[in-house]
Motif scaffolding. Structure first.
Motif, mmCIF file in Angstrom:
data_model
loop_
_atom_site.group_PDB
_atom_site.id
_atom_site.type_symbol
_atom_site.label_atom_id
_atom_site.label_comp_id
_atom_site.label_asym_id
_atom_site.label_seq_id
_atom_site.Cartn_x
_atom_site.Cartn_y
_atom_site.Cartn_z
ATOM 1 N N SER A 64 0.817 -1.210 0.000
ATOM 2 C CA SER A 64 0.000 0.000 0.000
ATOM 3 C C SER A 64 0.848 1.257 0.000
ATOM 4 O O SER A 64 0.476 2.272 -0.561
ATOM 5 C CB SER A 64 -0.935 -0.006 1.220
ATOM 6 N N ILE A 65 2.015 1.204 0.631
ATOM 7 C CA ILE A 65 2.900 2.369 0.671
ATOM 8 C C ILE A 65 3.795 2.405 -0.553
ATOM 9 O O ILE A 65 4.127 3.460 -1.068
ATOM 10 C CB ILE A 65 3.742 2.357 1.965
ATOM 11 N N MET A 66 4.182 1.231 -1.073
ATOM 12 C CA MET A 66 5.071 1.183 -2.223
ATOM 13 C C MET A 66 4.345 1.437 -3.531
ATOM 14 O O MET A 66 4.968 1.565 -4.575
ATOM 15 C CB MET A 66 5.751 -0.198 -2.295
ATOM 16 N N ALA A 67 2.992 1.529 -3.484
ATOM 17 C CA ALA A 67 2.242 1.712 -4.721
ATOM 18 C C ALA A 67 2.623 3.036 -5.370
ATOM 19 O O ALA A 67 2.580 4.088 -4.750
ATOM 20 C CB ALA A 67 0.743 1.687 -4.421
ATOM 21 N N GLY A 68 3.009 2.966 -6.640
ATOM 22 C CA GLY A 68 3.366 4.173 -7.378
ATOM 23 C C GLY A 68 4.733 4.708 -7.057
ATOM 24 O O GLY A 68 5.071 5.805 -7.500
ATOM 25 N N VAL A 69 5.557 3.969 -6.307
ATOM 26 C CA VAL A 69 6.888 4.434 -5.929
ATOM 27 C C VAL A 69 7.923 3.555 -6.629
ATOM 28 O O VAL A 69 7.888 2.328 -6.499
ATOM 29 C CB VAL A 69 7.095 4.374 -4.400
ATOM 30 N N GLU A 70 8.816 4.188 -7.352
ATOM 31 C CA GLU A 70 9.871 3.449 -8.037
ATOM 32 C C GLU A 70 10.951 3.047 -7.035
ATOM 33 O O GLU A 70 11.435 3.877 -6.270
ATOM 34 C CB GLU A 70 10.471 4.323 -9.139
ATOM 35 N N ALA A 71 11.286 1.762 -7.038
ATOM 36 C CA ALA A 71 12.257 1.264 -6.069
ATOM 37 C C ALA A 71 13.657 1.750 -6.426
ATOM 38 O O ALA A 71 14.051 1.790 -7.581
ATOM 39 C CB ALA A 71 12.230 -0.256 -6.043
ATOM 40 N N VAL A 72 14.415 2.120 -5.377
ATOM 41 C CA VAL A 72 15.793 2.563 -5.533
ATOM 42 C C VAL A 72 16.625 1.836 -4.497
ATOM 43 O O VAL A 72 16.186 1.623 -3.363
ATOM 44 C CB VAL A 72 15.907 4.094 -5.347
ATOM 45 N N GLU A 73 17.815 1.470 -4.850
ATOM 46 C CA GLU A 73 18.724 0.773 -3.947
ATOM 47 C C GLU A 73 18.970 1.615 -2.692
ATOM 48 O O GLU A 73 19.479 2.739 -2.770
ATOM 49 C CB GLU A 73 20.046 0.501 -4.662
ATOM 50 N N PRO A 74 18.601 1.140 -1.486
ATOM 51 C CA PRO A 74 18.716 1.971 -0.283
ATOM 52 C C PRO A 74 20.144 2.244 0.148
ATOM 53 O O PRO A 74 20.385 3.186 0.904
ATOM 54 C CB PRO A 74 17.961 1.154 0.769
ATOM 55 N N ASN A 75 21.096 1.438 -0.319
ATOM 56 C CA ASN A 75 22.483 1.654 0.098
ATOM 57 C C ASN A 75 23.173 2.766 -0.685
ATOM 58 O O ASN A 75 24.301 3.132 -0.369
ATOM 59 C CB ASN A 75 23.287 0.364 -0.048
ATOM 60 N N LEU A 76 22.493 3.306 -1.684
ATOM 61 C CA LEU A 76 23.076 4.414 -2.427
ATOM 62 C C LEU A 76 23.059 5.683 -1.577
ATOM 63 O O LEU A 76 22.244 5.830 -0.673
ATOM 64 C CB LEU A 76 22.295 4.645 -3.724
ATOM 65 N N SER A 77 23.954 6.597 -1.916
ATOM 66 C CA SER A 77 23.989 7.876 -1.237
ATOM 67 C C SER A 77 23.094 8.867 -1.971
ATOM 68 O O SER A 77 22.844 8.724 -3.171
ATOM 69 C CB SER A 77 25.422 8.405 -1.169
ATOM 70 N N PHE A 78 22.598 9.858 -1.234
ATOM 71 C CA PHE A 78 21.756 10.863 -1.873
ATOM 72 C C PHE A 78 22.538 11.658 -2.917
ATOM 73 O O PHE A 78 21.942 12.210 -3.853
ATOM 74 C CB PHE A 78 21.201 11.830 -0.814
ATOM 75 N N LYS A 79 23.847 11.713 -2.772
ATOM 76 C CA LYS A 79 24.665 12.429 -3.748
ATOM 77 C C LYS A 79 24.782 11.668 -5.062
ATOM 78 O O LYS A 79 25.117 12.267 -6.089
ATOM 79 C CB LYS A 79 26.070 12.670 -3.171
ATOM 80 N N ASP A 80 24.536 10.357 -5.028
ATOM 81 C CA ASP A 80 24.749 9.520 -6.204
ATOM 82 C C ASP A 80 23.516 9.364 -7.075
ATOM 83 O O ASP A 80 23.550 8.625 -8.069
ATOM 84 C CB ASP A 80 25.237 8.134 -5.779
ATOM 85 N N VAL A 81 22.412 9.984 -6.694
ATOM 86 C CA VAL A 81 21.183 9.847 -7.484
ATOM 87 C C VAL A 81 20.727 11.231 -7.914
ATOM 88 O O VAL A 81 21.098 12.254 -7.329
ATOM 89 C CB VAL A 81 20.068 9.151 -6.677
ATOM 90 N N SER A 82 19.923 11.259 -8.947
ATOM 91 C CA SER A 82 19.398 12.527 -9.455
ATOM 92 C C SER A 82 18.331 13.071 -8.514
ATOM 93 O O SER A 82 17.778 12.340 -7.681
ATOM 94 C CB SER A 82 18.821 12.325 -10.854
ATOM 95 N N ASN A 83 18.023 14.327 -8.670
ATOM 96 C CA ASN A 83 17.024 14.957 -7.801
ATOM 97 C C ASN A 83 15.659 14.290 -7.866
ATOM 98 O O ASN A 83 15.014 14.120 -6.829
ATOM 99 C CB ASN A 83 16.916 16.448 -8.144
ATOM 100 N N PRO A 84 15.177 13.881 -9.038
ATOM 101 C CA PRO A 84 13.873 13.203 -9.053
ATOM 102 C C PRO A 84 13.868 11.873 -8.297
ATOM 103 O O PRO A 84 12.821 11.439 -7.819
ATOM 104 C CB PRO A 84 13.601 12.988 -10.546
ATOM 105 N N GLN A 85 15.033 11.216 -8.197
ATOM 106 C CA GLN A 85 15.098 9.922 -7.524
ATOM 107 C C GLN A 85 15.354 10.028 -6.020
ATOM 108 O O GLN A 85 15.241 9.023 -5.316
ATOM 109 C CB GLN A 85 16.204 9.073 -8.152
#
Length: 507
Positions: A64-85
């Motif tokens: 119910s919470i993951m609905a409509g949310v694109e999964a992203v690897e949680p071990n990544l740093s916020f600096k390593d992903v784009s702003n939309p992600q």
């Protein structure tokens, strides 16, 4: 001819179907160019990584919470992903922190605990940076993570009651999991305080059930946790106006249970500290609901023996009420007199101090309504054998406002106080109390010597009447003893009395 030409063209659709079914086998589907090999390998690695992330996220986070949310690897740093992600990475990291760690044994520090702590630090830094955007999935995720980590049932208390019932001397107990709990509380506080947080969206998840479970955490024996809860609950009260009546009602119920049932709760002082700030913001004239809170919740809080733990906060709340409506001073002082301690001298000292603060804010009209019962109680305190209580009662005359009230109503107050001063002058054992008594007598004499002499004359008459009444009682007892000695009852046979016959009962 046309069919032959078309048959020689490559079939891209079949190739794409084979790629989807076969998963881009590098051994069978590679080109001779080096660029083609690199693209194929990168595509394989991304596909395998996303498939793993989806499995992990679906296992930790409900659908119910993951609905409509694109999964992203949680071990990544916020600096390593784009702003939309970043928003999706924020939710994935919250999912990762939903695993509760066991901190009961400090030797069991595992890599999972270290990973969770590091992830919580990243989440706090991300929210502090102002880059977070709390849409509904993010709000639901952070509330779920906080609920999983914070909401818990505390073990029953086995501490025995002391003879005085005071709990302020008990040593605080510190939670071994505080290092992680502190980060979760910090994240929750920054989330509630976030300037761009939409209260209409957040109130769906920070609901009545969430608030009740937060209030249950005030039972924690860790003072650090209660201090964090105090700040968070105050921010919730300020952020969600729709929840304010519910918060006041829920806190009232906690106080009722504490006063009339258990007399045991660790967070009364923190709850009163929150309400001290809330009461100072009440509009004038006060609503009837707020006056009922004073009469039904705050005034009965003077009853428990453990009042020393929260008396400072309680006094502040009561004074705030009287400051906004001086007519409430009458109700407050009557409540103080109702719960006035008889055998607990330390509690009596607190009551005298609180009484002084309230009298200092009372006008002449309200004072005249309650001055007789108040100074009857003060007269008893002046004669207390506990020198601190007697000394504290004498020091009321050092307050200029109270002294002004006494001066204008001296014809009523002097007769109530003068007998206690006389008894102190003759019988009290403490020299400091004797000196204070003499100072007050001198003050009365300078204020109205004629009235003082009239009170002294009246006291002498009352004492002579008491002596006369005692003599009469003594003579009466002597006459009774003489009569009893002269009376000699005749000897009686030891014959048992005859029981009367039963009368027949008419049907």
């Amino acid at each position: 001819m046309l069919k032959q030409i078309l048959s020689k063209l490559p079939r891209k659709s079949q190739k794409s179907d084979s790629l989807d079914s076969a998963g881009l086998d590098s051994g069978n589907h590679t080109s001779n160019s080096s660029n083609g090999v690199q693209c194929t390998n990168i595509g394989n690695s991304i596909t395998s990584r996303l498939s793993v992330v989806k499995r992990v996220s679906s296992a930790v986070f409900p659908a119910s919470i993951m609905a409509g949310v694109e999964a992203v690897e949680p071990n990544l740093s916020f600096k390593d992903v784009s702003n939309p992600q970043k928003q999706n990475l924020f939710i994935s990291k919250l999912n990762l922190c939903c695993e509760v760690s066991d901190f009961s044994d400090p030797k069991k520090a595992s890599s999972e605990q270290d990973l969770k702590r590091q992830t919580l630090i990243e989440l706090v830094d991300f929210v502090s940076s102002g880059s977070a955007k709390f849409n509904e999935p993010a709000v639901a995720a952070i509330c779920k993570m906080c609920a999983v980590n914070l909401f818990r049932v505390f073990p029953p208390k086995y501490r025995s009651n002391t003879s005085s019932g005071e709990a302020e001397d008990d040593e605080p107990m510190f939670d071994p999991a505080w290092s992680n709990l502190q980060l979760v509380y910090d994240l929750l506080l920054r989330f509630i305080s976030y300037s761009s947080l939409d209260a209409k969206v957040a109130k769906k998840h920070v609901d009545h059930s969430f608030i009740l479970k937060l209030l249950d955490l005030f039972e924690s024996e860790d003072p650090r946790e209660r201090d964090c809860l105090k700040t968070i609950l105050h921010r919730i009260y300020g952020k969600f106006m729709v929840h304010r009546p519910f918060v006041r009602k829920a806190v009232s119920n906690i106080i009722y249970r504490f006063v009339f049932e258990t007399e045991r709760h660790n967070g009364i002082a923190e709850l009163l500290e929150i309400f001290g700030s809330i009461i100072s913001g009440f509009a004038i004239p006060l609503k009837e609901e707020h006056k009922m809170f004073l009469c039904r919740a705050l005034i009965p809080l003077h009853k428990p023996k453990s009042i020393g733990v929260y008396h400072q906060q309680l006094t502040y709340c009561v004074v705030q009420f009287v400051d906004k409506d001086q007519k409430l001073a009458n109700n407050v002082i009557k409540g103080l007199l109702k719960y006035w301690p008889i055998t607990n001298s330390q509690k009596e000292l607190m009551f005298i101090s609180e009484l002084e603060e309230i009298l200092e804010m009372t006008n002449m009209v309200e004072f005249q309504k309650i001055m007789v019962p108040v100074f009857r109680r003060i007269a008893c305190c002046l004669n207390s054998s506990h020198y601190q209580v007697a000394e504290r009662a004498h020091l009321l005359w050092n307050n200029e406002h109270i002294l002004n009230l006494i001066t204008h109503n001296r014809h009523v107050i002097f007769p109530l106080i003068f007998p206690s001063l006389e008894r102190n002058s003759q019988n009290h054992w403490n020299q400091a109390v004797l000196n204070l008594t003499q100072n007050i007598r001198k003050m009365f004499c300078e204020m109205d010597e004629e009235l003082l002499l009239a009170c002294q004359h009246k006291l002498e008459e009352e004492n002579s009447q008491l002596i006369e009444a005692a003599e009469k009682r003594k003579l009466a007892w002597e006459r009774l003893e003489t009569t009893a000695a002269a009376f000699k009852p005749a000897a009686t046979n030891n014959v048992p009395p005859v029981k009367p016959a039963r009368q027949p009962v008419a049907c």
